[in-house]
Design an enzyme around this catalytic site. Structure first.
Site, PDB file in Angstrom:
ATOM      1  N   HIS A 126      -4.264  11.678  30.403  1.00 28.02           N
ATOM      2  CA  HIS A 126      -3.624  10.403  30.066  1.00 28.02           C
ATOM      3  C   HIS A 126      -2.603   9.979  31.119  1.00 28.02           C
ATOM      4  CE1 HIS A 126      -4.783  11.067  25.540  1.00 28.02           C
ATOM      5  NE2 HIS A 126      -5.808  10.825  26.325  1.00 28.02           N
ATOM      6  N   CYS A 159       5.119  -5.944  41.278  1.00 27.23           N
ATOM      7  CA  CYS A 159       4.716  -5.105  42.412  1.00 27.23           C
ATOM      8  C   CYS A 159       5.303  -5.682  43.700  1.00 27.23           C
ATOM      9  CB  CYS A 159       3.191  -5.067  42.492  1.00 27.23           C
ATOM     10  SG  CYS A 159       2.556  -4.236  43.971  1.00 27.23           S
TER      11      CYS A 159
HETATM   12 ZN    ZN Z   1       0.261  -4.640  43.529  1.00 32.85          ZN
END
Ligand code: ZN
Length: 269
Positions: A126, A159
């Protein structure tokens, strides 16, 4: 009168005699380290069923509020300060006895590796909460770095490469497991003669089905879990056993004789 060996005593002798052992661990092995499980009496989802929504990938992608709550819960996660316990250390001893083919874990806390289990043998089905993955470009970064970016003004940092959505590198409901990892885990289950399932409710697939793979291949199944699991009857029917004792007490007892065994083998060889 016939003296009946205790279940734990019988299991200890099976472990000592087994040629190839595979282990599956779940949240129950980490509760002694202060990391709550999900489905136990004090489990996260037992107390707050809505919390399960935080780990559904669809909700995570669709709802910024789910992501904000997820980041807040990551900041507060007990893994950052948790230390391995006697259960984790017992599995290191089991590995040192030389028969462990895989330590398959549903846990994301990396406590097995921190206890000393080989990263090469530890299959994190996981994922891990110690890493972050971008759901768009796949870039991985250390969780500690990304947590530093979380603030009131940036509750859901994007990000830094592509601006995409970031998530802990863990498997949420609705996300596929890494195929290579599952394949290695399945091979280990199919090739062992003793499969030890520790601290897992054995209700999450495909992890739980590894017990069936091991049984079908003729392995003995031993379950160590405080609560009943769907595999308890099969374990007994297949010549295995179910132990309900606390993991931190019973696992060290199960492997206590192994150091003597390997020392004895060394002296004889
Ligand atoms: Zn990214």
């Amino acid at each position: 009168m016939r003296v009946q060996a205790s279940d734990a005593g019988r299991v200890a002798s099976w472990i000592a005699e087994a040629r190839v052992i595979a282990v599956l661990t779940g949240a129950g092995i980490s509760t002694d380290s202060g990391i709550p499980d999900y489905r136990g009496p004090q489990g996260l989802w037992t107390r707050d069923p809505g919390a399960q929504r935080l780990v559904s990938i669809d909700a995570y992608l669709a709802d910024p509020e789910v992501r904000r709550r997820a980041w807040a819960s990551r900041r507060a996660h007990p893994a950052w300060t948790a230390a391995p316990n006697a259960g984790h250390r017992a599995l290191v001893d089991l590995e040192r006895s030389g028969r462990l083919v895989a330590l398959i874990t549903q846990n994301i806390d990396e406590l097995h590796q921190r206890a000393g289990s080989s990263p090469e043998l530890t299959l994190e089905l996981h994922g891990t909460i110690w890493q972050v993955a971008c759901l768009d470009c796949g870039r991985r970064t250390p969780m500690i770095e990304e947590l530093d970016r979380v603030s009131d003004s940036s509750p859901d940092p994007p990000c830094r490469s592509c601006g995409g959505i970031l998530k802990s590198a863990t498997i949420s409901f609705g996300q596929p497991l890494e195929p290579g990892l599952l394949q290695r885990a399945t091979l280990a289950a199919a090739s062992c003669d003793l499969f030890l399932a520790v601290g897992s409710s054995l209700t999450v697939q495909p992890a739980a089905a590894l017990c069936g793979v091991a049984l079908a291949a003729g392995a003995r199944l031993v379950i160590v879990n405080a609560q009943p699991t769907p595999y308890d009857q099969l374990a007994g029917a297949g010549g295995g056993a179910v132990l309900r004792e606390p993991i931190g007490e019973v696992l060290p007892a199960l492997v206590a004789g192994l150091a003597d065994l390997s020392a004895g083998a060394g002296a004889a060889g």
